[in-house]
Write a protein that holds these residues in place. Sequence first.
Motif, PDB file in Angstrom:
ATOM      1  N   ALA A 325       0.823  -1.213   0.000  1.00 25.52           N
ATOM      2  CA  ALA A 325       0.000   0.000   0.000  1.00 25.52           C
ATOM      3  C   ALA A 325       0.853   1.258   0.000  1.00 25.52           C
ATOM      4  CB  ALA A 325      -0.925  -0.005   1.215  1.00 25.52           C
ATOM      5  N   LEU A 326       1.996   1.233   0.658  1.00 23.01           N
ATOM      6  CA  LEU A 326       2.865   2.410   0.698  1.00 23.01           C
ATOM      7  C   LEU A 326       3.523   2.684  -0.647  1.00 23.01           C
ATOM      8  CD1 LEU A 326       4.545   1.968   4.205  1.00 23.01           C
ATOM      9  CD2 LEU A 326       2.680   3.504   3.575  1.00 23.01           C
ATOM     10  N   GLY A 327       3.851   1.644  -1.407  1.00 18.74           N
ATOM     11  CA  GLY A 327       4.473   1.863  -2.721  1.00 18.74           C
ATOM     12  C   GLY A 327       4.321   0.617  -3.568  1.00 18.74           C
ATOM     13  N   TRP A 328       3.251   0.576  -4.356  1.00 18.51           N
ATOM     14  CA  TRP A 328       2.982  -0.635  -5.121  1.00 18.51           C
ATOM     15  C   TRP A 328       4.043  -0.862  -6.192  1.00 18.51           C
ATOM     16  CZ3 TRP A 328       0.902  -5.150  -5.518  1.00 18.51           C
ATOM     17  CH2 TRP A 328       0.756  -5.756  -6.760  1.00 18.51           C
ATOM     18  N   GLN A 329       4.415   0.161  -6.886  1.00 16.88           N
ATOM     19  CA  GLN A 329       5.389  -0.017  -7.967  1.00 16.88           C
ATOM     20  C   GLN A 329       6.724  -0.506  -7.431  1.00 16.88           C
ATOM     21  OE1 GLN A 329       4.408   0.318 -11.116  1.00 16.88           O
ATOM     22  NE2 GLN A 329       6.413  -0.442 -11.802  1.00 16.88           N
ATOM     23  N   GLN A 330       7.147   0.028  -6.315  1.00 21.16           N
ATOM     24  CA  GLN A 330       8.398  -0.437  -5.710  1.00 21.16           C
ATOM     25  C   GLN A 330       8.266  -1.876  -5.219  1.00 21.16           C
ATOM     26  OE1 GLN A 330      11.214   1.236  -5.736  1.00 21.16           O
ATOM     27  NE2 GLN A 330      12.396  -0.267  -4.524  1.00 21.16           N
ATOM     28  N   PHE A 331       7.130  -2.193  -4.637  1.00 20.72           N
ATOM     29  CA  PHE A 331       6.904  -3.557  -4.164  1.00 20.72           C
ATOM     30  C   PHE A 331       6.896  -4.540  -5.332  1.00 20.72           C
ATOM     31  CE2 PHE A 331       3.945  -7.020  -3.170  1.00 20.72           C
ATOM     32  CZ  PHE A 331       4.495  -7.516  -1.996  1.00 20.72           C
ATOM     33  N   PHE A 332       6.257  -4.170  -6.444  1.00 20.68           N
ATOM     34  CA  PHE A 332       6.168  -5.043  -7.620  1.00 20.68           C
ATOM     35  C   PHE A 332       7.540  -5.265  -8.237  1.00 20.68           C
ATOM     36  CE2 PHE A 332       5.213  -5.877 -12.125  1.00 20.68           C
ATOM     37  CZ  PHE A 332       4.304  -6.941 -11.983  1.00 20.68           C
ATOM     38  N   THR A 333       8.339  -4.222  -8.263  1.00 24.16           N
ATOM     39  CA  THR A 333       9.678  -4.328  -8.845  1.00 24.16           C
ATOM     40  C   THR A 333      10.580  -5.223  -7.998  1.00 24.16           C
ATOM     41  OG1 THR A 333       9.458  -2.107  -9.807  1.00 24.16           O
ATOM     42  CG2 THR A 333      11.675  -3.003  -9.591  1.00 24.16           C
ATOM     43  N   GLU A 334      10.549  -5.014  -6.681  1.00 25.63           N
ATOM     44  CA  GLU A 334      11.389  -5.829  -5.804  1.00 25.63           C
ATOM     45  C   GLU A 334      10.960  -7.296  -5.834  1.00 25.63           C
ATOM     46  OE1 GLU A 334      14.087  -4.862  -4.407  1.00 25.63           O
ATOM     47  OE2 GLU A 334      13.853  -2.765  -4.999  1.00 25.63           O
ATOM     48  N   PHE A 335       9.685  -7.543  -5.968  1.00 25.84           N
ATOM     49  CA  PHE A 335       9.206  -8.925  -6.062  1.00 25.84           C
ATOM     50  C   PHE A 335       9.773  -9.620  -7.298  1.00 25.84           C
ATOM     51  CE2 PHE A 335       6.091 -11.939  -7.734  1.00 25.84           C
ATOM     52  CZ  PHE A 335       5.972 -12.815  -6.677  1.00 25.84           C
ATOM     53  N   HIS A 336       9.769  -8.931  -8.437  1.00 23.89           N
ATOM     54  CA  HIS A 336      10.295  -9.540  -9.665  1.00 23.89           C
ATOM     55  C   HIS A 336      11.813  -9.694  -9.611  1.00 23.89           C
ATOM     56  CE1 HIS A 336       6.308  -8.878 -11.362  1.00 23.89           C
ATOM     57  NE2 HIS A 336       6.700  -9.573 -12.443  1.00 23.89           N
ATOM     58  N   ARG A 337      12.501  -8.795  -8.914  1.00 23.64           N
ATOM     59  CA  ARG A 337      13.951  -8.929  -8.801  1.00 23.64           C
ATOM     60  C   ARG A 337      14.351 -10.149  -7.984  1.00 23.64           C
ATOM     61  NH1 ARG A 337      15.963  -2.686  -7.648  1.00 23.64           N
ATOM     62  NH2 ARG A 337      15.603  -1.917  -9.799  1.00 23.64           N
ATOM     63  N   ILE A 338      13.495 -10.586  -7.076  1.00 24.23           N
ATOM     64  CA  ILE A 338      13.812 -11.763  -6.266  1.00 24.23           C
ATOM     65  C   ILE A 338      13.776 -13.033  -7.096  1.00 24.23           C
ATOM     66  CG2 ILE A 338      13.013 -13.179  -4.328  1.00 24.23           C
ATOM     67  CD1 ILE A 338      11.992 -10.620  -3.014  1.00 24.23           C
ATOM     68  N   PHE A 339      12.821 -13.167  -8.005  1.00 18.58           N
ATOM     69  CA  PHE A 339      12.601 -14.430  -8.715  1.00 18.58           C
ATOM     70  C   PHE A 339      13.114 -14.427 -10.152  1.00 18.58           C
ATOM     71  CE2 PHE A 339       9.297 -14.252  -5.444  1.00 18.58           C
ATOM     72  CZ  PHE A 339       9.476 -15.479  -4.826  1.00 18.58           C
ATOM     73  N   PHE A 340      13.356 -13.271 -10.756  1.00 19.34           N
ATOM     74  CA  PHE A 340      13.722 -13.234 -12.175  1.00 19.34           C
ATOM     75  C   PHE A 340      14.979 -12.385 -12.363  1.00 19.34           C
ATOM     76  CE2 PHE A 340       9.038 -13.250 -11.830  1.00 19.34           C
ATOM     77  CZ  PHE A 340       8.812 -14.552 -12.259  1.00 19.34           C
ATOM     78  N   ALA A 341      15.677 -12.717 -13.395  1.00 18.52           N
ATOM     79  CA  ALA A 341      16.894 -11.968 -13.732  1.00 18.52           C
ATOM     80  C   ALA A 341      16.534 -10.573 -14.248  1.00 18.52           C
ATOM     81  CB  ALA A 341      17.705 -12.727 -14.777  1.00 18.52           C
ATOM     82  N   SER A 342      17.425  -9.663 -14.023  1.00 16.01           N
ATOM     83  CA  SER A 342      17.175  -8.279 -14.424  1.00 16.01           C
ATOM     84  C   SER A 342      17.127  -8.172 -15.950  1.00 16.01           C
ATOM     85  CB  SER A 342      18.282  -7.368 -13.884  1.00 16.01           C
ATOM     86  OG  SER A 342      18.061  -6.036 -14.279  1.00 16.01           O
ATOM     87  N   GLY A 343      16.136  -7.459 -16.462  1.00 17.67           N
ATOM     88  CA  GLY A 343      15.984  -7.234 -17.905  1.00 17.67           C
ATOM     89  C   GLY A 343      15.143  -8.278 -18.594  1.00 17.67           C
ATOM     90  N   THR A 344      14.747  -9.347 -17.935  1.00 20.12           N
ATOM     91  CA  THR A 344      13.960 -10.400 -18.578  1.00 20.12           C
ATOM     92  C   THR A 344      12.465 -10.251 -18.330  1.00 20.12           C
ATOM     93  OG1 THR A 344      14.193 -11.851 -16.644  1.00 20.12           O
ATOM     94  CG2 THR A 344      15.884 -12.014 -18.387  1.00 20.12           C
ATOM     95  N   TRP A 345      12.065  -9.273 -17.565  1.00 21.89           N
ATOM     96  CA  TRP A 345      10.653  -9.179 -17.203  1.00 21.89           C
ATOM     97  C   TRP A 345      10.055  -7.800 -17.511  1.00 21.89           C
ATOM     98  CZ3 TRP A 345      10.024  -5.377 -13.501  1.00 21.89           C
ATOM     99  CH2 TRP A 345      11.159  -5.032 -12.746  1.00 21.89           C
ATOM    100  N   THR A 346      10.766  -6.990 -18.237  1.00 21.00           N
ATOM    101  CA  THR A 346      10.268  -5.678 -18.665  1.00 21.00           C
ATOM    102  C   THR A 346       9.896  -5.731 -20.156  1.00 21.00           C
ATOM    103  OG1 THR A 346      12.535  -4.966 -19.099  1.00 21.00           O
ATOM    104  CG2 THR A 346      11.590  -4.420 -16.936  1.00 21.00           C
ATOM    105  N   PHE A 347       8.715  -5.129 -20.514  1.00 22.41           N
ATOM    106  CA  PHE A 347       8.210  -5.193 -21.889  1.00 22.41           C
ATOM    107  C   PHE A 347       7.575  -3.852 -22.252  1.00 22.41           C
ATOM    108  CE2 PHE A 347       7.888  -9.395 -19.971  1.00 22.41           C
ATOM    109  CZ  PHE A 347       8.652 -10.152 -20.834  1.00 22.41           C
ATOM    110  N   ALA A 348       7.355  -3.709 -23.556  1.00 22.24           N
ATOM    111  CA  ALA A 348       6.731  -2.488 -24.075  1.00 22.24           C
ATOM    112  C   ALA A 348       5.227  -2.558 -23.921  1.00 22.24           C
ATOM    113  CB  ALA A 348       7.110  -2.281 -25.548  1.00 22.24           C
ATOM    114  N   LEU A 349       4.559  -1.398 -24.057  1.00 26.20           N
ATOM    115  CA  LEU A 349       3.116  -1.354 -23.866  1.00 26.20           C
ATOM    116  C   LEU A 349       2.366  -2.093 -24.965  1.00 26.20           C
ATOM    117  CD1 LEU A 349       2.661   2.363 -22.703  1.00 26.20           C
ATOM    118  CD2 LEU A 349       2.664   0.284 -21.306  1.00 26.20           C
TER     119      LEU A 349
END
Length: 416
Positions: A325-349
């Motif tokens: 609730a305090l920072g969803w975008q930061q929470f979502f990013t840190e969650f993906h960094r734990i399980f996935f390699a950097s650069g493999t989970w970002t995509f275009a709109l």
Amino acid sequence: MTEKTPTPPNRHDPHLDPAEDTDEPAFDWMKPAGGGSDTAATAKGTVPAGKSVPDTGRDQPAASAGTPARQAGASPAAASQSGASPSAASQTAASQSAAFRPGMPRAAASPQAESRADRKAAEAAVGPAAPEPQARGTHFREPLPTSALQVRPPQDEVERRNAEREHAANTKPVLPRVMQVLLAAFYPVILLVLAVRAVTSPLFLWVEYNRPGFPGDGYGFSTDDRMTYGSYAVDYLSNWSGARYLGELVNRSGDPLFQDGEVSHMADVKLVILSAFAGGTLLILLAIIAIIYLRRRSTGGVRRGLFAGSLATLVIILGLGTLAALGWQQFFTEFHRIFFASGTWTFALEDTLIRLFPGQFWVDAGIVIGALVLIASVMTLVLTWPTKKRRGIAPAKDGAAKDGTKDGTADEAAAL
């Protein structure tokens, strides 16, 4: 010789008194009716010449058996003349009259044959007897084996034994406590895995695409297109198909639906999801084993384990919800960094994954996961709350003592 044969005049009578006691009352029936000269002389107090005087200490009661009243009446006078006390003379006369009764064998005419009342009267007349000293040369008698049980050990030994018994009574087995801790630790993870499985389903996908306020696709996907293509992606996460399951899908124009980077990321997501489902299944089996063991070995162990697990789940879910609730975008990013390699989970709109699963989808998924876990943990907490009834503590009775010794208070202290 027959029964009618006359008795020879010179035959001697058989000797019927082996104890040589002719004055025994048991043989009075064999004496002549006249009593004989010796008997008459003895009764009159005169002894013929040449006759010896019998032992009066033994035969006098038998000779005077026919006149007990006169003998008993004369005993006090005789005792007073001889200097003895009347009570002692009465006791002696009573013992002599009780020891020798007509028709009773001599073996039974002992002081042991007296009645209990006679013995009590004699003891009361004589007074308490002094304890007899131990005869020289007699052996010491070993006390009975059970007499050692009456010997109290030293006070320090008593305290040590009491402490050991109290420690043994309060000490609980280790394995039930370990099972309770494992059940409490597994419970939050199991609830989280079950909630994730509920979200990764076509039902949740349909609810999201059809709920009011869900953002539409700006690149031309309709709700039916999203439901069709999104179902392929969700099914891929829970089946055992390879990357071709998504890599060979095409859209209406014949172009590949998912790019290589999207297919690779979905393969990574599938590995994490299947690992979570496998771990959750294993924890569920271990939790079932722990529940079965605790039901057999520890009364209330299942309730205590689930209660502790629900408390831990509430703490975890409230903490994660606060961070989200305090920072969803930061929470979502840190969650993906734990399980996935950097650069493999970002995509275009305009990529298919973003068009099918926009940011609002993940916000709603996080809310549903947190709500499901929160509801399950609260229900478990309520059902396992340690009330007196669930702990087996009877309510205190009316009129019980108010100093903490009531039945309910004592039982509650024992249960804790």
